[in-house]
Scaffold this motif. Structure first.
Motif, PDB file in Angstrom:
ATOM      1  N   UNK A  60       0.822  -1.204   0.000  1.00  0.00           N
ATOM      2  CA  UNK A  60       0.000   0.000   0.000  1.00  0.00           C
ATOM      3  C   UNK A  60       0.857   1.254   0.000  1.00  0.00           C
ATOM      4  N   UNK A  61       1.849   1.277   0.875  1.00  0.00           N
ATOM      5  CA  UNK A  61       2.752   2.423   0.966  1.00  0.00           C
ATOM      6  C   UNK A  61       3.578   2.563  -0.312  1.00  0.00           C
ATOM      7  N   UNK A  62       4.016   1.454  -0.872  1.00  0.00           N
ATOM      8  CA  UNK A  62       4.875   1.497  -2.057  1.00  0.00           C
ATOM      9  C   UNK A  62       4.135   1.907  -3.319  1.00  0.00           C
ATOM     10  N   UNK A  63       2.925   1.432  -3.473  1.00  0.00           N
ATOM     11  CA  UNK A  63       2.164   1.736  -4.685  1.00  0.00           C
ATOM     12  C   UNK A  63       1.560   3.135  -4.644  1.00  0.00           C
ATOM     13  N   UNK A  64       1.224   3.587  -3.452  1.00  0.00           N
ATOM     14  CA  UNK A  64       0.711   4.946  -3.241  1.00  0.00           C
ATOM     15  C   UNK A  64      -0.577   5.238  -4.006  1.00  0.00           C
ATOM     16  N   UNK A  65      -1.390   4.227  -4.204  1.00  0.00           N
ATOM     17  CA  UNK A  65      -2.671   4.389  -4.883  1.00  0.00           C
ATOM     18  C   UNK A  65      -3.743   3.808  -3.954  1.00  0.00           C
ATOM     19  N   UNK A  66      -4.577   4.671  -3.366  1.00  0.00           N
ATOM     20  CA  UNK A  66      -5.559   4.180  -2.385  1.00  0.00           C
ATOM     21  C   UNK A  66      -6.506   3.106  -2.913  1.00  0.00           C
ATOM     22  N   UNK A  67      -6.885   3.188  -4.174  1.00  0.00           N
ATOM     23  CA  UNK A  67      -7.807   2.186  -4.723  1.00  0.00           C
ATOM     24  C   UNK A  67      -7.123   0.824  -4.818  1.00  0.00           C
ATOM     25  N   UNK A  68      -5.909   0.788  -5.332  1.00  0.00           N
ATOM     26  CA  UNK A  68      -5.207  -0.499  -5.412  1.00  0.00           C
ATOM     27  C   UNK A  68      -4.861  -1.007  -4.016  1.00  0.00           C
ATOM     28  N   UNK A  69      -4.582  -0.095  -3.073  1.00  0.00           N
ATOM     29  CA  UNK A  69      -4.335  -0.505  -1.690  1.00  0.00           C
ATOM     30  C   UNK A  69      -5.559  -1.145  -1.065  1.00  0.00           C
ATOM     31  N   UNK A 110       3.858  11.135   2.884  1.00  0.00           N
ATOM     32  CA  UNK A 110       5.051  11.252   3.722  1.00  0.00           C
ATOM     33  C   UNK A 110       6.119  10.274   3.258  1.00  0.00           C
ATOM     34  N   UNK A 111       7.352  10.532   3.686  1.00  0.00           N
ATOM     35  CA  UNK A 111       8.467   9.648   3.365  1.00  0.00           C
ATOM     36  C   UNK A 111       8.375   8.408   4.244  1.00  0.00           C
ATOM     37  N   UNK A 112       8.290   7.274   3.625  1.00  0.00           N
ATOM     38  CA  UNK A 112       8.175   6.023   4.379  1.00  0.00           C
ATOM     39  C   UNK A 112       9.362   5.101   4.107  1.00  0.00           C
ATOM     40  N   UNK A 113      10.478   5.670   3.681  1.00  0.00           N
ATOM     41  CA  UNK A 113      11.657   4.868   3.378  1.00  0.00           C
ATOM     42  C   UNK A 113      12.576   4.707   4.585  1.00  0.00           C
ATOM     43  N   UNK A 114      12.487   5.578   5.547  1.00  0.00           N
ATOM     44  CA  UNK A 114      13.354   5.532   6.716  1.00  0.00           C
ATOM     45  C   UNK A 114      12.839   4.486   7.706  1.00  0.00           C
ATOM     46  N   UNK A 115      13.736   3.689   8.305  1.00  0.00           N
ATOM     47  CA  UNK A 115      13.292   2.635   9.229  1.00  0.00           C
ATOM     48  C   UNK A 115      12.468   3.146  10.414  1.00  0.00           C
ATOM     49  N   UNK A 116      12.786   4.321  10.937  1.00  0.00           N
ATOM     50  CA  UNK A 116      12.034   4.834  12.085  1.00  0.00           C
ATOM     51  C   UNK A 116      10.603   5.194  11.661  1.00  0.00           C
ATOM     52  N   UNK A 117      10.459   5.813  10.482  1.00  0.00           N
ATOM     53  CA  UNK A 117       9.108   6.141  10.014  1.00  0.00           C
ATOM     54  C   UNK A 117       8.334   4.868   9.674  1.00  0.00           C
ATOM     55  N   UNK A 118       9.017   3.869   9.165  1.00  0.00           N
ATOM     56  CA  UNK A 118       8.355   2.589   8.884  1.00  0.00           C
ATOM     57  C   UNK A 118       7.878   1.930  10.179  1.00  0.00           C
ATOM     58  N   UNK A 119       8.731   1.948  11.206  1.00  0.00           N
ATOM     59  CA  UNK A 119       8.351   1.370  12.492  1.00  0.00           C
ATOM     60  C   UNK A 119       7.112   2.073  13.041  1.00  0.00           C
ATOM     61  N   UNK A 157       4.589  -3.991  18.812  1.00  0.00           N
ATOM     62  CA  UNK A 157       6.025  -3.698  18.814  1.00  0.00           C
ATOM     63  C   UNK A 157       6.792  -4.771  18.042  1.00  0.00           C
ATOM     64  N   UNK A 158       6.457  -6.037  18.287  1.00  0.00           N
ATOM     65  CA  UNK A 158       7.124  -7.137  17.566  1.00  0.00           C
ATOM     66  C   UNK A 158       6.805  -7.067  16.071  1.00  0.00           C
ATOM     67  N   UNK A 159       5.540  -6.833  15.729  1.00  0.00           N
ATOM     68  CA  UNK A 159       5.148  -6.734  14.321  1.00  0.00           C
ATOM     69  C   UNK A 159       5.868  -5.573  13.648  1.00  0.00           C
ATOM     70  N   UNK A 160       5.967  -4.437  14.316  1.00  0.00           N
ATOM     71  CA  UNK A 160       6.652  -3.285  13.731  1.00  0.00           C
ATOM     72  C   UNK A 160       8.142  -3.565  13.552  1.00  0.00           C
ATOM     73  N   UNK A 161       8.763  -4.213  14.527  1.00  0.00           N
ATOM     74  CA  UNK A 161      10.180  -4.556  14.400  1.00  0.00           C
ATOM     75  C   UNK A 161      10.440  -5.521  13.263  1.00  0.00           C
ATOM     76  N   UNK A 163       8.465  -5.958  10.775  1.00  0.00           N
ATOM     77  CA  UNK A 163       8.071  -5.254   9.561  1.00  0.00           C
ATOM     78  C   UNK A 163       9.185  -4.408   8.979  1.00  0.00           C
ATOM     79  N   UNK A 164       9.965  -3.752   9.817  1.00  0.00           N
ATOM     80  CA  UNK A 164      11.083  -2.937   9.323  1.00  0.00           C
ATOM     81  C   UNK A 164      12.085  -3.819   8.584  1.00  0.00           C
ATOM     82  N   UNK A 165      12.387  -4.972   9.153  1.00  0.00           N
ATOM     83  CA  UNK A 165      13.314  -5.913   8.505  1.00  0.00           C
ATOM     84  C   UNK A 165      12.691  -6.474   7.222  1.00  0.00           C
ATOM     85  N   UNK A 166      11.419  -6.864   7.292  1.00  0.00           N
ATOM     86  CA  UNK A 166      10.730  -7.408   6.125  1.00  0.00           C
ATOM     87  C   UNK A 166      10.645  -6.380   4.997  1.00  0.00           C
ATOM     88  N   UNK A 167      10.360  -5.126   5.331  1.00  0.00           N
ATOM     89  CA  UNK A 167      10.272  -4.082   4.314  1.00  0.00           C
ATOM     90  C   UNK A 167      11.615  -3.893   3.615  1.00  0.00           C
TER      91      UNK A 167
END
Length: 177
Positions: A60-69, A110-119, A157-161, A163-167
């Protein structure tokens, strides 16, 4: 006035929409659903993370198109409902549709490429997902489901952690052209 409009249009057009190798998105979605369905048999740790939610947020974040998300979230959620024996079909479909829409809308702004913003994004969207699930269960099924517990905080917290690695790993599936 026209300067403000052209500046706003220019800033939105600078946001890159990512493309992926052919078949990468369906394959990742399939693997996330299969792993989520079968990993719980190998220990309690697998219950801490929601892989289909992470995949919904990432694409969703990568495609940036709400309908496709929305469509991706709905497809993943309904498939997760079908693989789950505990939930009626549509419960995760509704929640992940909402998450797909919100993550695509946020990814376009927003910028979602940084690990802290992704978390932070994963953490917030995890709880948004939980609120939608809870409201849906209360309204449609007349069952109570907690919106927040300490267990859900740990899960987020575990999912976000993870998720950062998975992303970071999923970023490698982007096509270069």
């Amino acid at each position: 006035m026209s300067t403000m409009l052209s500046t706003g249009a220019r800033s939105e057009s600078n946001i890159e929409v990512h493309k992926y190798y052919n078949g990468a998105v369906p394959l990742v979605c399939f693997l996330a659903l299969v792993l989520q369905a079968f990993l719980h048999k190998y220990g309690r740790f697998a219950e801490l993370v929601d892989l289909p939610l992470l995949v919904t947020i990432y694409f969703g974040v990568s495609r940036r198109n709400p309908v496709s998300g929305m469509f991706l979230g709905a497809a993943i959620g309904i498939a997760q409902d079908a693989l789950s024996h505990d939930n009626p079909i549509g419960l995760y479909g509704i929640a992940k549709t909402c998450v797909g829409y919100v993550s695509s809308s946020v990814g376009a702004r927003i910028d979602t490429e940084h690990p802290v913003s992704r978390f932070g994004l994963i953490f917030v969207l995890f709880h948004f997902h939980q609120v939608v699930l809870s409201i849906t269960e209360r309204v449609l099924l007349a069952r109570t489901m907690p919106m927040f517990t300490l267990r859900l905080l740990l899960d987020s917290v575990v999912t976000a952690g993870i998720g950062v690695v998975l992303f970071a790993l999923l970023d490698r599936l982007r096509s270069r052209h």
